[in-house]
Design a protein around this motif. Sequence first.
Motif, PDB file in Angstrom:
ATOM      1  N   LEU A 141      19.926 -14.862  24.660  1.00 36.85           N
ATOM      2  CA  LEU A 141      20.787 -14.190  23.692  1.00 36.85           C
ATOM      3  C   LEU A 141      21.319 -12.889  24.273  1.00 36.85           C
ATOM      4  O   LEU A 141      20.660 -12.235  25.086  1.00 36.85           O
ATOM      5  CB  LEU A 141      20.027 -13.898  22.399  1.00 36.85           C
ATOM      6  N   GLY A 142      22.500 -12.523  23.837  1.00 34.30           N
ATOM      7  CA  GLY A 142      23.113 -11.273  24.266  1.00 34.30           C
ATOM      8  C   GLY A 142      24.161 -10.841  23.258  1.00 34.30           C
ATOM      9  O   GLY A 142      24.389 -11.496  22.237  1.00 34.30           O
ATOM     10  N   SER A 143      24.827  -9.748  23.546  1.00 32.43           N
ATOM     11  CA  SER A 143      25.848  -9.223  22.649  1.00 32.43           C
ATOM     12  C   SER A 143      27.174  -9.929  22.892  1.00 32.43           C
ATOM     13  O   SER A 143      27.347 -10.674  23.858  1.00 32.43           O
ATOM     14  CB  SER A 143      26.014  -7.718  22.866  1.00 32.43           C
ATOM     15  N   ARG A 144      28.129  -9.685  22.004  1.00 30.37           N
ATOM     16  CA  ARG A 144      29.472 -10.237  22.202  1.00 30.37           C
ATOM     17  C   ARG A 144      30.081  -9.718  23.498  1.00 30.37           C
ATOM     18  O   ARG A 144      30.814 -10.428  24.178  1.00 30.37           O
ATOM     19  CB  ARG A 144      30.373  -9.860  21.021  1.00 30.37           C
ATOM     20  N   GLN A 145      29.781  -8.482  23.835  1.00 34.24           N
ATOM     21  CA  GLN A 145      30.335  -7.908  25.058  1.00 34.24           C
ATOM     22  C   GLN A 145      29.866  -8.679  26.288  1.00 34.24           C
ATOM     23  O   GLN A 145      30.614  -8.824  27.260  1.00 34.24           O
ATOM     24  CB  GLN A 145      29.929  -6.439  25.172  1.00 34.24           C
ATOM     25  N   ASN A 146      28.646  -9.190  26.261  1.00 32.79           N
ATOM     26  CA  ASN A 146      28.114  -9.939  27.394  1.00 32.79           C
ATOM     27  C   ASN A 146      28.527 -11.404  27.384  1.00 32.79           C
ATOM     28  O   ASN A 146      28.634 -12.024  28.448  1.00 32.79           O
ATOM     29  CB  ASN A 146      26.584  -9.859  27.408  1.00 32.79           C
ATOM     30  N   LEU A 147      28.758 -11.975  26.196  1.00 36.82           N
ATOM     31  CA  LEU A 147      28.936 -13.421  26.095  1.00 36.82           C
ATOM     32  C   LEU A 147      30.354 -13.859  25.746  1.00 36.82           C
ATOM     33  O   LEU A 147      30.655 -15.051  25.833  1.00 36.82           O
ATOM     34  CB  LEU A 147      27.972 -13.987  25.038  1.00 36.82           C
ATOM     35  N   CYS A 148      31.210 -12.945  25.345  1.00 41.61           N
ATOM     36  CA  CYS A 148      32.560 -13.345  24.934  1.00 41.61           C
ATOM     37  C   CYS A 148      33.341 -13.885  26.132  1.00 41.61           C
ATOM     38  O   CYS A 148      33.323 -13.302  27.221  1.00 41.61           O
ATOM     39  CB  CYS A 148      33.298 -12.163  24.317  1.00 41.61           C
ATOM     40  N   GLN A 168      16.355  -4.697  21.435  1.00 43.81           N
ATOM     41  CA  GLN A 168      17.092  -4.255  20.256  1.00 43.81           C
ATOM     42  C   GLN A 168      17.292  -5.381  19.245  1.00 43.81           C
ATOM     43  O   GLN A 168      17.288  -5.147  18.034  1.00 43.81           O
ATOM     44  CB  GLN A 168      18.456  -3.681  20.663  1.00 43.81           C
ATOM     45  N   MET A 169      17.467  -6.597  19.723  1.00 47.98           N
ATOM     46  CA  MET A 169      17.735  -7.705  18.813  1.00 47.98           C
ATOM     47  C   MET A 169      16.503  -8.074  17.998  1.00 47.98           C
ATOM     48  O   MET A 169      16.619  -8.648  16.916  1.00 47.98           O
ATOM     49  CB  MET A 169      18.232  -8.921  19.599  1.00 47.98           C
ATOM     50  N   ALA A 193      21.537 -11.048  11.489  1.00 48.99           N
ATOM     51  CA  ALA A 193      22.849 -11.585  11.857  1.00 48.99           C
ATOM     52  C   ALA A 193      22.733 -12.683  12.908  1.00 48.99           C
ATOM     53  O   ALA A 193      23.522 -13.631  12.911  1.00 48.99           O
ATOM     54  CB  ALA A 193      23.744 -10.454  12.369  1.00 48.99           C
ATOM     55  N   ALA A 194      21.756 -12.563  13.795  1.00 45.44           N
ATOM     56  CA  ALA A 194      21.589 -13.556  14.858  1.00 45.44           C
ATOM     57  C   ALA A 194      20.822 -14.787  14.395  1.00 45.44           C
ATOM     58  O   ALA A 194      20.761 -15.780  15.119  1.00 45.44           O
ATOM     59  CB  ALA A 194      20.873 -12.928  16.052  1.00 45.44           C
ATOM     60  N   GLY A 195      20.241 -14.736  13.207  1.00 47.58           N
ATOM     61  CA  GLY A 195      19.473 -15.876  12.722  1.00 47.58           C
ATOM     62  C   GLY A 195      18.084 -15.960  13.319  1.00 47.58           C
ATOM     63  O   GLY A 195      17.527 -17.052  13.466  1.00 47.58           O
ATOM     64  N   ILE A 196      17.512 -14.808  13.665  1.00 48.46           N
ATOM     65  CA  ILE A 196      16.173 -14.764  14.261  1.00 48.46           C
ATOM     66  C   ILE A 196      15.140 -14.637  13.147  1.00 48.46           C
ATOM     67  O   ILE A 196      15.211 -13.721  12.331  1.00 48.46           O
ATOM     68  CB  ILE A 196      16.050 -13.579  15.238  1.00 48.46           C
ATOM     69  N   ARG A 197      14.192 -15.553  13.117  1.00 59.92           N
ATOM     70  CA  ARG A 197      13.118 -15.532  12.127  1.00 59.92           C
ATOM     71  C   ARG A 197      11.788 -15.371  12.851  1.00 59.92           C
ATOM     72  O   ARG A 197      11.398 -16.225  13.643  1.00 59.92           O
ATOM     73  CB  ARG A 197      13.122 -16.827  11.310  1.00 59.92           C
ATOM     74  N   LEU A 198      11.108 -14.282  12.549  1.00 58.14           N
ATOM     75  CA  LEU A 198       9.876 -13.966  13.266  1.00 58.14           C
ATOM     76  C   LEU A 198       8.627 -14.460  12.552  1.00 58.14           C
ATOM     77  O   LEU A 198       7.560 -14.517  13.173  1.00 58.14           O
ATOM     78  CB  LEU A 198       9.773 -12.447  13.473  1.00 58.14           C
TER      79      LEU A 198
END
Length: 535
Positions: free
Chosen positions: A258-265, A368-369, A378-383
């Motif tokens: 996973l990464g930010s939009r800046q890294n993955l766009c 951070q995520m 927002a990322a759909g991460i469930r801990l």
Amino acid sequence: MADKTQEPGGIHFPFPFTPYPIQKDFMAALYQVLEAGKIGIFESPTGTGKSLSLICGALSWLRDFEQKKRQEEARLLEAEATAAPLSNGKDPLLLPLASQGTLGPPKDPAEPDWVTQFVQKKEERDLVDRLKEEQVRRRKREERLQQIRHNAQLKYAAKRMRQEDEETERLLDLSREMLAAGSEPEQLASEEEELVLAEYESDEEKRKASGADEDEDDLEEEHVTKIYYCSRTHSQLAQFVHEVQRSPFGKDTRLVSLGSRQNLCVNDDVRKLGSVQLINDRCVDMQRSRRGKKSIAEEAKPRRRKQEQRTACPFYSHERLQLLRDEVLVGAKDIEQLVALGKEARACPYYGSRFAIPAAQLVVLPYQMVLHAATRQAAGIRLQGQVVLVDEAHNLMDTITGMHSVEVSGSQLCQAHSQLLQYMERYGKRLKAKNLMYIKQILYLLEKFVAVLGGNVKQNPNTQSLSQAGTELKTINDFLFQSQIDNINLFKVEVFIRLPARPGCPQVPSAFLRLSSAQSPRDTGLLTVKSNDGG
């Protein structure tokens, strides 16, 4: 060749070579902590293969956990088929089901026995139905991933579909250029106007435009038990992914980076914006444009010429995201490999990786995520009920402090006050009363913040001198009373500032500030700010 190390407890730790004693001890201790559901803090000298030991120890536990869970599911289904009593829900493998409400609370002594028996049988039936659904989903997922691994025709079909879309788009661009280069169309008589072809859309294009075939529920699955591995930098995460690729678990583990939009766009028009905030805002706007529906009046209006459409991201396609999601789960990939895969598939790696989270066994992501609740949601991460591994944990305090801290200079406060005041003076009479009230409150807050620093918003910050220098630490209450803002509900002001833009109604103050900042101070009367100002 991988070496299978067996500990006295009968635990097998696949390892790419014969592990050292310190690595065996590390993996065994990690396995015991995960098995007991406890919190562990591990430290090992540099050069002892911590990452590899972490991978093999944690994934060995996950392998055994999944195997035990399947055995327990098979036992429950067999018991249901033979009408034998099921588990009472105390099995640790079924605790996630109990937390989701599948297994009910203990019996109430005041209830009659027949009510208790009815409720218990219903819970058992619901549990069995849920297990059957999980088996079906798991079987479909495994078959789908197996096809992608071994069926080359599937990849060729996807590639051919992408090439057809690209060719169609190229021909459309040529047609648009021809229409744009030509002269204005001559006026036609009313009877001739009916002879002009209306704009044509195929059934497939209509479905795509309306979003009828883009049900995002098809892209999401139930979350399986997984391991979240987080570290500080993307380079450390990439190094960890490479270690997974070299480990005995590399080919069979469903890993998502996973990464930010800046890294993955992969949309060049969005990437060139540069700023993280601008990239995020533009991406969200494009998603709203894609989901936006036309009004009844717009639908009823006859169309004779190609109308200008709201821009939607060409990389957000239901079919392509499905293929990308599945390809992400086949083999371990780092951020760079994920971006390359997204460009090849012409699908968004940012959303494709997020849709792959539920079915993933190992999720690799920055601190951070995990630590920031809004980003996590927002990322759909469930801990809940999952395993979290934090590498380089000595950086956690600095990361948490940085996430929840911000440094603002007096010059920045003065500039914000000046720009917002200009906005209110220019558009104040057009605003609603409540919006005007909040803008005045923000102006008041900015003025008081500058006053606490010993400055004045009516003067140029570059010519002001502080009455006292040094550092002073204040409690929240002392700061509120000293700045005389204790009578303002700051939470409501924050909600107003963070209010997202709506289609056709952007965050006007923010847009005005960006526009005025791009102009010269002489034209706008703005204050000149030095980046190294310590005011």
